[in-house]
Structure formats: C-alpha cells, structure tokens
Design a protein around this motif. Structure first.
Motif, PDB file in Angstrom:
ATOM      1  N   GLY A  21       0.794  -1.207   0.000  1.00 34.06           N
ATOM      2  CA  GLY A  21       0.000   0.000   0.000  1.00 34.06           C
ATOM      3  C   GLY A  21       0.833   1.266   0.000  1.00 34.06           C
ATOM      4  O   GLY A  21       2.053   1.240  -0.160  1.00 34.06           O
ATOM      5  N   VAL A  22       0.128   2.362   0.211  1.00 32.16           N
ATOM      6  CA  VAL A  22       0.730   3.689   0.210  1.00 32.16           C
ATOM      7  C   VAL A  22       0.289   4.401   1.481  1.00 32.16           C
ATOM      8  O   VAL A  22      -0.893   4.424   1.809  1.00 32.16           O
ATOM      9  N   GLN A  23       1.258   4.970   2.183  1.00 34.63           N
ATOM     10  CA  GLN A  23       0.973   5.797   3.341  1.00 34.63           C
ATOM     11  C   GLN A  23       1.337   7.243   3.022  1.00 34.63           C
ATOM     12  O   GLN A  23       2.378   7.501   2.409  1.00 34.63           O
ATOM     13  N   VAL A  24       0.492   8.161   3.456  1.00 33.68           N
ATOM     14  CA  VAL A  24       0.767   9.586   3.381  1.00 33.68           C
ATOM     15  C   VAL A  24       0.893  10.053   4.829  1.00 33.68           C
ATOM     16  O   VAL A  24      -0.037   9.889   5.625  1.00 33.68           O
ATOM     17  N   TRP A  25       2.048  10.598   5.166  1.00 36.31           N
ATOM     18  CA  TRP A  25       2.382  10.916   6.555  1.00 36.31           C
ATOM     19  C   TRP A  25       2.697  12.399   6.713  1.00 36.31           C
ATOM     20  O   TRP A  25       3.491  12.947   5.958  1.00 36.31           O
ATOM     21  N   HIS A  26       2.068  13.026   7.699  1.00 42.69           N
ATOM     22  CA  HIS A  26       2.299  14.445   7.979  1.00 42.69           C
ATOM     23  C   HIS A  26       3.679  14.620   8.610  1.00 42.69           C
ATOM     24  O   HIS A  26       3.899  14.318   9.782  1.00 42.69           O
ATOM     25  N   GLU A  27       4.619  15.074   7.795  1.00 44.09           N
ATOM     26  CA  GLU A  27       5.986  15.338   8.246  1.00 44.09           C
ATOM     27  C   GLU A  27       6.547  16.465   7.379  1.00 44.09           C
ATOM     28  O   GLU A  27       7.305  16.243   6.436  1.00 44.09           O
ATOM     29  N   PRO A  28       6.134  17.714   7.681  1.00 47.87           N
ATOM     30  CA  PRO A  28       6.480  18.846   6.817  1.00 47.87           C
ATOM     31  C   PRO A  28       7.973  19.019   6.538  1.00 47.87           C
ATOM     32  O   PRO A  28       8.352  19.402   5.435  1.00 47.87           O
ATOM     33  N   ALA A  29       8.823  18.710   7.494  1.00 47.49           N
ATOM     34  CA  ALA A  29      10.259  18.899   7.291  1.00 47.49           C
ATOM     35  C   ALA A  29      10.817  18.002   6.191  1.00 47.49           C
ATOM     36  O   ALA A  29      11.822  18.348   5.570  1.00 47.49           O
ATOM     37  N   ARG A  30      10.174  16.862   5.928  1.00 45.98           N
ATOM     38  CA  ARG A  30      10.645  15.935   4.895  1.00 45.98           C
ATOM     39  C   ARG A  30       9.753  15.909   3.662  1.00 45.98           C
ATOM     40  O   ARG A  30      10.027  15.174   2.709  1.00 45.98           O
ATOM     41  N   ALA A  31       8.697  16.694   3.660  1.00 45.20           N
ATOM     42  CA  ALA A  31       7.720  16.661   2.553  1.00 45.20           C
ATOM     43  C   ALA A  31       8.393  16.952   1.218  1.00 45.20           C
ATOM     44  O   ALA A  31       9.221  17.852   1.107  1.00 45.20           O
ATOM     45  N   GLY A  32       8.014  16.168   0.224  1.00 44.19           N
ATOM     46  CA  GLY A  32       8.482  16.403  -1.136  1.00 44.19           C
ATOM     47  C   GLY A  32       9.771  15.711  -1.505  1.00 44.19           C
ATOM     48  O   GLY A  32      10.214  15.812  -2.643  1.00 44.19           O
ATOM     49  N   GLY A  33      10.377  14.971  -0.605  1.00 46.65           N
ATOM     50  CA  GLY A  33      11.657  14.347  -0.903  1.00 46.65           C
ATOM     51  C   GLY A  33      11.586  12.854  -1.125  1.00 46.65           C
ATOM     52  O   GLY A  33      12.607  12.191  -1.075  1.00 46.65           O
ATOM     53  N   SER A  34      10.403  12.324  -1.376  1.00 46.64           N
ATOM     54  CA  SER A  34      10.259  10.875  -1.515  1.00 46.64           C
ATOM     55  C   SER A  34       9.612  10.519  -2.841  1.00 46.64           C
ATOM     56  O   SER A  34       9.209  11.392  -3.604  1.00 46.64           O
ATOM     57  N   GLY A  35       9.489   9.241  -3.063  1.00 42.78           N
ATOM     58  CA  GLY A  35       8.827   8.771  -4.278  1.00 42.78           C
ATOM     59  C   GLY A  35       8.463   7.313  -4.157  1.00 42.78           C
ATOM     60  O   GLY A  35       8.884   6.623  -3.229  1.00 42.78           O
ATOM     61  N   CYS A  36       7.651   6.870  -5.088  1.00 43.25           N
ATOM     62  CA  CYS A  36       7.273   5.459  -5.140  1.00 43.25           C
ATOM     63  C   CYS A  36       6.925   5.106  -6.579  1.00 43.25           C
ATOM     64  O   CYS A  36       6.682   5.978  -7.411  1.00 43.25           O
ATOM     65  N   VAL A  37       6.915   3.819  -6.856  1.00 39.31           N
ATOM     66  CA  VAL A  37       6.513   3.295  -8.154  1.00 39.31           C
ATOM     67  C   VAL A  37       5.351   2.343  -7.909  1.00 39.31           C
ATOM     68  O   VAL A  37       5.438   1.459  -7.058  1.00 39.31           O
ATOM     69  N   LEU A  38       4.259   2.552  -8.650  1.00 40.29           N
ATOM     70  CA  LEU A  38       3.069   1.728  -8.519  1.00 40.29           C
ATOM     71  C   LEU A  38       2.713   1.137  -9.882  1.00 40.29           C
ATOM     72  O   LEU A  38       2.708   1.862 -10.881  1.00 40.29           O
ATOM     73  N   ALA A  39       2.432  -0.142  -9.925  1.00 41.08           N
ATOM     74  CA  ALA A  39       1.998  -0.797 -11.162  1.00 41.08           C
ATOM     75  C   ALA A  39       0.476  -0.733 -11.243  1.00 41.08           C
ATOM     76  O   ALA A  39      -0.208  -0.985 -10.246  1.00 41.08           O
ATOM     77  N   VAL A  40      -0.037  -0.368 -12.405  1.00 37.75           N
ATOM     78  CA  VAL A  40      -1.482  -0.297 -12.624  1.00 37.75           C
ATOM     79  C   VAL A  40      -1.854  -1.139 -13.831  1.00 37.75           C
ATOM     80  O   VAL A  40      -1.022  -1.422 -14.695  1.00 37.75           O
ATOM     81  N   ASP A  41      -3.138  -1.513 -13.907  1.00 44.58           N
ATOM     82  CA  ASP A  41      -3.556  -2.398 -14.990  1.00 44.58           C
ATOM     83  C   ASP A  41      -3.923  -1.673 -16.275  1.00 44.58           C
ATOM     84  O   ASP A  41      -3.936  -2.279 -17.334  1.00 44.58           O
ATOM     85  N   ASP A  42      -4.239  -0.371 -16.218  1.00 39.47           N
ATOM     86  CA  ASP A  42      -4.607   0.375 -17.424  1.00 39.47           C
ATOM     87  C   ASP A  42      -4.090   1.801 -17.319  1.00 39.47           C
ATOM     88  O   ASP A  42      -4.776   2.698 -16.829  1.00 39.47           O
ATOM     89  N   LEU A  43      -2.872   1.988 -17.760  1.00 40.63           N
ATOM     90  CA  LEU A  43      -2.198   3.283 -17.652  1.00 40.63           C
ATOM     91  C   LEU A  43      -2.904   4.371 -18.451  1.00 40.63           C
ATOM     92  O   LEU A  43      -3.030   5.507 -17.984  1.00 40.63           O
ATOM     93  N   ASP A  44      -3.396   4.038 -19.634  1.00 44.46           N
ATOM     94  CA  ASP A  44      -4.080   5.038 -20.465  1.00 44.46           C
ATOM     95  C   ASP A  44      -5.378   5.517 -19.828  1.00 44.46           C
ATOM     96  O   ASP A  44      -5.684   6.713 -19.839  1.00 44.46           O
ATOM     97  N   ASP A  45      -6.139   4.596 -19.258  1.00 45.67           N
ATOM     98  CA  ASP A  45      -7.379   4.971 -18.583  1.00 45.67           C
ATOM     99  C   ASP A  45      -7.090   5.865 -17.389  1.00 45.67           C
ATOM    100  O   ASP A  45      -7.763   6.880 -17.180  1.00 45.67           O
ATOM    101  N   LEU A  46      -6.086   5.505 -16.607  1.00 43.31           N
ATOM    102  CA  LEU A  46      -5.724   6.328 -15.455  1.00 43.31           C
ATOM    103  C   LEU A  46      -5.272   7.711 -15.896  1.00 43.31           C
ATOM    104  O   LEU A  46      -5.684   8.717 -15.321  1.00 43.31           O
TER     105      LEU A  46
END
Length: 111
Positions: free
Chosen positions: A48-73
C-alpha cells in the motif's frame, strides 16, 4: 524470515490536501487513518501507500506503482485536473510520472 508486505511512505506538509490528490490517483479515499496525520491506501494484498504528515521531509520521496490500465488512469487524471505529460516509454515499460502537491514523485507503470 520472509517479507510479507510493503508500504510506500510519502511525507507531506498537509495530509488533507495530499489525501485528496492521492484519492484521485489511487481511485478512492484512504482505507484507514490509523493515527493523526497518517492516511493509508491498500490497493493490493500486502502492499500500500501511506501519506504521513511530516512537513520537514515533505516532497523528498517517491514510489513506483503498477497499474492495470495506464491510459485509462492518465485520462481520468487529466479530467480531474492532475498535471502530467502522459504515458512515456521508459525502462522497458510505459510510465506516467506525477508529482504530488509537495513534489513527491509518484511513478505509475503499466500496459
């Protein structure tokens, strides 16, 4: 010992703003709010994906998610006003590269 799950954790400055953005990308509201400042989506068993309130570190992360229909998304995100450059080839797959409101990189890959 065997790993049986994984959660991407993305620090953000405002979990409510980020939560609305991730709800668009992940197709619905968070599955859980286990504590103040933490939102979780569980799109697959053991992951899964967690979104965590941590303003000092905000914006410095990333993730890769696989989806079944990239064009639809991509079309759904365009309709919702989420900026992106459309699916692109990369690394032997197709990728849709996004930035959340804080600048965390979310890469979606799929057919």
């Amino acid at each position: 010992m065997a790993v049986t799950g994984v959660m991407a954790n993305l620090p953000v400055s405002d979990p409510e703003v980020a939560g609305r953005w991730y709800a668009l990308v992940l197709g619905g509201p968070p599955a859980a709010r286990p504590m103040d400042g933490l939102l979780e989506w569980r799109p697959v068993a053991g992951g899964g994906v967690q979104v965590w309130h941590e303003p000092a570190r905000a914006g410095g992360s990333g993730c890769v998610l696989a989806v079944d229909d990239l064009d639809d998304l991509a079309a759904r995100l365009t309709s919702a006003g989420v900026a992106h450059d459309g699916p692109q080839p990369g690394g032997g797959a197709r990728l849709l590269v996004l930035a959340d409101p804080d600048g965390n990189r979310v890469v979606l890959t799929g057919a």
